[in-house]
Scaffold this active site. Sequence first.
Site, PDB file in Angstrom:
ATOM      1  N   HIS A  29       2.308   6.769  -5.870  1.00  0.00           N
ATOM      2  CA  HIS A  29       2.041   7.245  -4.507  1.00  0.00           C
ATOM      3  C   HIS A  29       0.728   8.045  -4.466  1.00  0.00           C
ATOM      4  CE1 HIS A  29       5.786   5.646  -3.271  1.00  0.00           C
ATOM      5  NE2 HIS A  29       6.561   6.573  -3.823  1.00  0.00           N
ATOM      6  N   TRP A  77       3.312  -0.499  -9.374  1.00  0.00           N
ATOM      7  CA  TRP A  77       2.021  -0.193 -10.010  1.00  0.00           C
ATOM      8  C   TRP A  77       2.251   0.863 -11.095  1.00  0.00           C
ATOM      9  CZ3 TRP A  77      -0.766   4.233 -10.797  1.00  0.00           C
ATOM     10  CH2 TRP A  77      -2.118   4.092 -11.170  1.00  0.00           C
ATOM     11  N   ARG A 113      15.767   6.606   0.498  1.00  0.00           N
ATOM     12  CA  ARG A 113      15.318   6.713  -0.909  1.00  0.00           C
ATOM     13  C   ARG A 113      15.880   7.988  -1.542  1.00  0.00           C
ATOM     14  NH1 ARG A 113       9.542   3.960  -2.105  1.00  0.00           N
ATOM     15  NH2 ARG A 113      10.041   2.039  -1.026  1.00  0.00           N
ATOM     16  N   ARG A 130      -0.253  -7.104   4.175  1.00  0.00           N
ATOM     17  CA  ARG A 130       0.801  -6.515   3.349  1.00  0.00           C
ATOM     18  C   ARG A 130       0.428  -6.707   1.888  1.00  0.00           C
ATOM     19  NH1 ARG A 130       7.132  -5.894   3.891  1.00  0.00           N
ATOM     20  NH2 ARG A 130       7.465  -4.867   1.901  1.00  0.00           N
ATOM     21  N   TRP A 149      14.006   6.834   4.526  1.00  0.00           N
ATOM     22  CA  TRP A 149      14.842   8.051   4.436  1.00  0.00           C
ATOM     23  C   TRP A 149      16.015   7.836   3.487  1.00  0.00           C
ATOM     24  CZ3 TRP A 149      12.635  12.301   5.677  1.00  0.00           C
ATOM     25  CH2 TRP A 149      11.793  12.411   6.782  1.00  0.00           C
ATOM     26  N   LEU A 153     -13.539   5.687  13.984  1.00  0.00           N
ATOM     27  CA  LEU A 153     -12.317   4.957  13.616  1.00  0.00           C
ATOM     28  C   LEU A 153     -11.100   5.743  14.091  1.00  0.00           C
ATOM     29  CD1 LEU A 153     -10.919   2.675  11.814  1.00  0.00           C
ATOM     30  CD2 LEU A 153     -10.834   4.395  10.007  1.00  0.00           C
ATOM     31  N   GLU A 191      -2.541 -12.056  13.034  1.00  0.00           N
ATOM     32  CA  GLU A 191      -2.655 -12.931  11.864  1.00  0.00           C
ATOM     33  C   GLU A 191      -2.117 -12.144  10.672  1.00  0.00           C
ATOM     34  OE1 GLU A 191      -3.710 -16.047  11.829  1.00  0.00           O
ATOM     35  OE2 GLU A 191      -4.129 -16.013  13.974  1.00  0.00           O
ATOM     36  N   ASP A 224       2.339  -1.638   0.178  1.00  0.00           N
ATOM     37  CA  ASP A 224       3.490  -1.795  -0.716  1.00  0.00           C
ATOM     38  C   ASP A 224       3.039  -1.954  -2.169  1.00  0.00           C
ATOM     39  OD1 ASP A 224       6.148  -1.966  -1.373  1.00  0.00           O
ATOM     40  OD2 ASP A 224       6.364  -4.071  -0.818  1.00  0.00           O
ATOM     41  N   GLY A 225       3.891  -1.501  -3.088  1.00  0.00           N
ATOM     42  CA  GLY A 225       3.632  -1.738  -4.509  1.00  0.00           C
ATOM     43  C   GLY A 225       3.276  -0.502  -5.321  1.00  0.00           C
ATOM     44  N   ASN A 226       3.382   0.689  -4.707  1.00  0.00           N
ATOM     45  CA  ASN A 226       3.052   1.908  -5.460  1.00  0.00           C
ATOM     46  C   ASN A 226       3.976   2.087  -6.656  1.00  0.00           C
ATOM     47  OD1 ASN A 226       1.271   2.393  -3.422  1.00  0.00           O
ATOM     48  ND2 ASN A 226       2.374   4.129  -2.528  1.00  0.00           N
ATOM     49  N   ARG A 242       7.022   7.014 -10.438  1.00  0.00           N
ATOM     50  CA  ARG A 242       6.690   6.421  -9.136  1.00  0.00           C
ATOM     51  C   ARG A 242       5.734   7.331  -8.339  1.00  0.00           C
ATOM     52  NH1 ARG A 242       9.691   2.455  -7.077  1.00  0.00           N
ATOM     53  NH2 ARG A 242       9.407   3.234  -4.975  1.00  0.00           N
TER      54      ARG A 242
HETATM   55  C1  FPP Z   1       5.395   1.627  -0.731  1.00  0.00           C
HETATM   56  O1  FPP Z   1       5.426   1.466  -2.129  1.00  0.00           O
HETATM   57  C2  FPP Z   1       4.759   2.894  -0.392  1.00  0.00           C
HETATM   58  C3  FPP Z   1       5.368   3.927   0.247  1.00  0.00           C
HETATM   59  C4  FPP Z   1       6.763   3.874   0.687  1.00  0.00           C
HETATM   60  C5  FPP Z   1       4.669   5.196   0.505  1.00  0.00           C
HETATM   61  C6  FPP Z   1       3.247   5.061   0.898  1.00  0.00           C
HETATM   62  C7  FPP Z   1       2.703   6.414   1.105  1.00  0.00           C
HETATM   63  C8  FPP Z   1       1.516   6.857   0.629  1.00  0.00           C
HETATM   64  C9  FPP Z   1       0.552   6.017  -0.125  1.00  0.00           C
HETATM   65  C10 FPP Z   1       1.084   8.268   0.908  1.00  0.00           C
HETATM   66  C11 FPP Z   1       0.658   8.345   2.325  1.00  0.00           C
HETATM   67  C12 FPP Z   1      -0.112   9.563   2.595  1.00  0.00           C
HETATM   68  C13 FPP Z   1      -0.712   9.789   3.759  1.00  0.00           C
HETATM   69  C14 FPP Z   1      -1.513  11.003   3.905  1.00  0.00           C
HETATM   70  C15 FPP Z   1      -0.608   8.860   4.908  1.00  0.00           C
HETATM   71  P1  FPP Z   1       6.835   1.369  -2.862  1.00  0.00           P
HETATM   72  O2  FPP Z   1       7.197   2.726  -3.340  1.00  0.00           O
HETATM   73  O3  FPP Z   1       7.831   0.729  -1.944  1.00  0.00           O
HETATM   74  O4  FPP Z   1       6.458   0.428  -4.049  1.00  0.00           O
HETATM   75  P2  FPP Z   1       7.436  -0.611  -4.790  1.00  0.00           P
HETATM   76  O5  FPP Z   1       7.780  -1.664  -3.787  1.00  0.00           O
HETATM   77  O6  FPP Z   1       6.566  -1.131  -5.881  1.00  0.00           O
HETATM   78  O7  FPP Z   1       8.610   0.173  -5.310  1.00  0.00           O
END
Ligand code: FPP
Length: 249
Positions: A38, A26, A72, A189, A70, A132, A208, A21-23, A34
């Site tokens: 990602h 960030w 969003r 998380r 979905w 892995l 945990e 979380d947090g993309n 946004r």
């Molecule tokens: C949450 O951050 C992140 C997501 C909903 C998407 C995560 C997906 C990826 C990093 C790409 C994955 C790619 C592969 C190949 C598995 P947010 O957008 O909810 O952040 P926010 O809470 O700060 O708005």
Amino acid sequence: MSLFEKIDHHRLPSHIAIIMDGNGRWAKARGLERAEGHREGVSAIRKVVEAAIRASVQTLTLYAFSTENWYRPAEEIDGLMDLMVYAITKETADLKKNGVSIASIGDTSRLPVKVREALDTCIRETQDGRNLKLVIALSYSSKWELAEATRRITSDVIKGILKTEDISEETIGRYLTTSKLSDPDLLIRTGGEQRISNFLLWQCAYAEFYFTETFWPDFDEEAFYKAILDYQGRQRRYGKTSEQIESDK
Ligand code: FPP
């Protein structure tokens, strides 16, 4: 002594699950779109996969897209789906080289065909990886998974394959999408929120939890090792007393 050197390799979490979380925040903090967050999120995945291999973690499950995601904006969903196709396709050869086998959990029937195809190819190409298991939760939610398992259990009872009185916790586990995986030992998380967001509710019964303020794009090898060390500082009691755990040892 580095964080990696401090890890007790006899007490590793075998399965780590991560809510990335947090993309968005960030990116916003840097005045970026946004989508940029990602994209950086994919770089963080690469770092964490390398760290997991180095630490000999057996299974890593990443919550990449939830059933609720979905809802969003369509533009963000389209961008995320394109990014998944790009990242999965680009990384397949490296994953294979590094002995990573890919699996997915979730309602993949809802994904665009291009994502399903990229994923299927990656799963096929990497099936022999032994270092892995990387599980990508895509269009996943625990409530969806439990409803799906209930439908299949009921159907098997009606067909006479299963008797109602034989349904146990183990039976339910066999009907979940994670049937071939061990339960997560550690759930991480990122991004500062402290909730489970419909992720592996059944499987995390005794996991945990580790919460960090760090936004996912900033989560790196050191942050990953720090979470493992925090986990190793805890006593897992599974409902027993500390004294029982000590005498079990
Ligand atoms: C949450 O951050 C992140 C997501 C909903 C998407 C995560 C997906 C990826 C990093 C790409 C994955 C790619 C592969 C190949 C598995 P947010 O957008 O909810 O952040 P926010 O809470 O700060 O708005």
